[in-house]
Design a protein around this motif. Structure first.
Motif, mmCIF file in Angstrom:
data_model
loop_
_atom_site.group_PDB
_atom_site.id
_atom_site.type_symbol
_atom_site.label_atom_id
_atom_site.label_comp_id
_atom_site.label_asym_id
_atom_site.label_seq_id
_atom_site.Cartn_x
_atom_site.Cartn_y
_atom_site.Cartn_z
ATOM 1 N N VAL A 46 33.938 38.368 39.522
ATOM 2 C CA VAL A 46 32.781 38.428 38.621
ATOM 3 C C VAL A 46 32.339 39.876 38.426
ATOM 4 C CG1 VAL A 46 30.330 37.846 38.409
ATOM 5 C CG2 VAL A 46 31.977 36.077 39.047
ATOM 6 N N SER A 47 32.394 40.670 39.487
ATOM 7 C CA SER A 47 32.004 42.079 39.361
ATOM 8 C C SER A 47 32.965 42.823 38.444
ATOM 9 C CB SER A 47 31.953 42.743 40.741
ATOM 10 O OG SER A 47 33.244 42.871 41.301
ATOM 11 N N VAL A 48 34.247 42.546 38.564
ATOM 12 C CA VAL A 48 35.248 43.187 37.707
ATOM 13 C C VAL A 48 35.066 42.751 36.252
ATOM 14 C CG1 VAL A 48 37.716 43.252 37.171
ATOM 15 C CG2 VAL A 48 36.944 43.522 39.533
ATOM 16 N N ALA A 49 34.846 41.459 36.034
ATOM 17 C CA ALA A 49 34.657 40.946 34.678
ATOM 18 C C ALA A 49 33.382 41.500 34.044
ATOM 19 C CB ALA A 49 34.592 39.414 34.714
ATOM 20 N N THR A 50 32.301 41.545 34.816
ATOM 21 C CA THR A 50 31.041 42.083 34.311
ATOM 22 C C THR A 50 31.183 43.563 33.993
ATOM 23 O OG1 THR A 50 29.843 40.483 35.671
ATOM 24 C CG2 THR A 50 28.574 42.332 34.794
ATOM 25 N N SER A 51 31.926 44.267 34.826
ATOM 26 C CA SER A 51 32.191 45.676 34.574
ATOM 27 C C SER A 51 32.896 45.877 33.240
ATOM 28 C CB SER A 51 33.049 46.249 35.706
ATOM 29 O OG SER A 51 33.432 47.570 35.432
ATOM 30 N N SER A 52 33.834 44.985 32.900
ATOM 31 C CA SER A 52 34.543 45.114 31.625
ATOM 32 C C SER A 52 33.582 44.979 30.446
ATOM 33 C CB SER A 52 35.665 44.081 31.524
ATOM 34 O OG SER A 52 35.152 42.776 31.331
ATOM 35 N N ALA A 53 32.624 44.060 30.569
ATOM 36 C CA ALA A 53 31.635 43.880 29.493
ATOM 37 C C ALA A 53 30.775 45.127 29.322
ATOM 38 C CB ALA A 53 30.766 42.663 29.794
ATOM 39 N N VAL A 54 30.337 45.678 30.439
ATOM 40 C CA VAL A 54 29.511 46.886 30.400
ATOM 41 C C VAL A 54 30.303 48.059 29.814
ATOM 42 C CG1 VAL A 54 28.314 48.600 31.835
ATOM 43 C CG2 VAL A 54 28.051 46.153 32.315
ATOM 44 N N ALA A 149 46.628 47.987 33.244
ATOM 45 C CA ALA A 149 46.665 46.849 34.156
ATOM 46 C C ALA A 149 45.863 47.120 35.425
ATOM 47 C CB ALA A 149 48.115 46.506 34.510
ATOM 48 N N VAL A 150 46.071 48.280 36.023
ATOM 49 C CA VAL A 150 45.330 48.622 37.252
ATOM 50 C C VAL A 150 43.839 48.722 36.957
ATOM 51 C CG1 VAL A 150 44.960 50.411 38.994
ATOM 52 C CG2 VAL A 150 47.288 49.774 38.342
ATOM 53 N N ALA A 151 43.503 49.355 35.829
ATOM 54 C CA ALA A 151 42.099 49.565 35.480
ATOM 55 C C ALA A 151 41.361 48.244 35.289
ATOM 56 C CB ALA A 151 42.003 50.412 34.220
ATOM 57 N N SER A 152 41.939 47.320 34.525
ATOM 58 C CA SER A 152 41.232 46.064 34.269
ATOM 59 C C SER A 152 41.259 45.148 35.485
ATOM 60 C CB SER A 152 41.829 45.352 33.052
ATOM 61 O OG SER A 152 43.183 45.034 33.259
ATOM 62 N N PHE A 153 42.309 45.233 36.306
ATOM 63 C CA PHE A 153 42.380 44.429 37.525
ATOM 64 C C PHE A 153 41.261 44.806 38.488
ATOM 65 C CE2 PHE A 153 43.900 43.639 41.861
ATOM 66 C CZ PHE A 153 44.252 42.301 41.786
ATOM 67 N N LEU A 154 40.950 46.102 38.544
ATOM 68 C CA LEU A 154 39.922 46.593 39.471
ATOM 69 C C LEU A 154 38.576 46.810 38.794
ATOM 70 C CD1 LEU A 154 42.064 49.216 41.435
ATOM 71 C CD2 LEU A 154 41.536 46.853 42.094
ATOM 72 N N GLY A 155 38.511 46.669 37.462
ATOM 73 C CA GLY A 155 37.248 46.833 36.753
ATOM 74 C C GLY A 155 36.789 48.255 36.603
#
Length: 263
Positions: A46-54, A149-155
């Motif tokens: 959830v933290s990684v996904a929320t980070s992508s939105a921000v 890939a690494v960036a979005s995997f880790l947010g």
């Protein structure tokens, strides 16, 4: 207290987006892990996904506010941006299936390697003597998929990979940091789409797909005015000080992420 804390973090995120090209990821991930600790094993994704939105919104706002003279340096990076997007989608898919400890400690390990890299290898704290090539973008296109890939995997948006690469290509921090924003946008937009379609079974107030929408909105409302203000009136920061401040922020974030894991 959570709301006030998120507002303060949003302000910090706005500053890091402009000065370091972070887009919010490195600050957002450990913060959301802490705020959503009640989600248990789901907190990391959830933290990684929320980070992508921000990062999508922050990076878009920062890019739109960046002078055209700086954005011209992106000429020749079209293929790189396309491959960053492919990697971003792939990393988000993997994050949705990965165990929480892998994401969390992968984040910590990634930061540790990055800190060692910028300290030990020349070209970051000690600027490269060469000037950027007129026709070649400093980041090879074939690195797009792994970076994305690494960036979005880790947010994290990819800025901690792209900024050092741009700097070693001869760009000063005043150019490398702003260019990280459109590259972050290329990664985060497809990742956001994947996370929105993610596991809707994650229980929690304000969770849509895998995104903590409530926290994301608070962070963005706090960050966007800071981004616009600092882009219009950028602070005068020397290149060397700018680079050391970048390193200092990485050290603070890794300490926070380790603390969140121990907690």
């Amino acid at each position: 207290m959570d709301l006030l804390f998120l507002v303060l973090v949003g302000l910090v995120t706005g500053v890091t987006t402009v000065l370091f090209g972070f887009g919010g990821g490195f600050v957002t991930v450990p913060v959301i892990m802490w705020v959503d600790a009640s989600l248990g094993e789901s907190a990391a994704v959830v933290s990684v996904a929320t980070s992508s939105a921000v990062m999508v919104v922050n990076a878009a706002v920062a890019t739109l506010a960046t002078p055209r003279s700086v954005l011209r340096h992106l000429l020749g990076a079209e293929h790189l941006c396309a491959l960053l997007a492919v990697g971003g989608a792939a990393g988000a898919l993997l994050a949705g299936m990965a165990p929480s400890p892998l994401i969390h400690w992968g984040f910590v390990g990634y930061l540790g390697v990055t800190i060692a890299d910028v300290v030990l290898r020349p070209g970051f704290l000690r600027p490269a003597s060469r000037t950027p090539a007129a026709t070649a973008f400093p980041i090879p296109s074939f690195l797009g998929v792994p970076i994305g890939a690494v960036a979005s995997f880790l947010g994290v948006g990819g800025s901690v990979m792209t900024v050092p690469l741009l700097r070693r290509g001869g760009m000063p921090m005043a150019v490398a940091a702003p260019l990280a924003n459109p590259l972050t946008f290329a990664i985060s937009l497809p990742a956001l789409g994947v996370f929105l379609l993610g596991n809707a079974g994650v229980a929690g107030t304000g969770i849509v797909g895998l995104i903590d929408v409530r926290s994301a909105v608070v962070l963005l409302v706090s960050a966007i005015p800071v981004i616009v203000l600092l882009r219009r009136r950028p602070p005068a920061v020397g290149d060397t000080v700018h680079a050391w401040a970048y390193l200092g922020l990485l050290v603070i974030v890794i300490a926070a992420a380790i603390g969140a894991g121990v907690h």
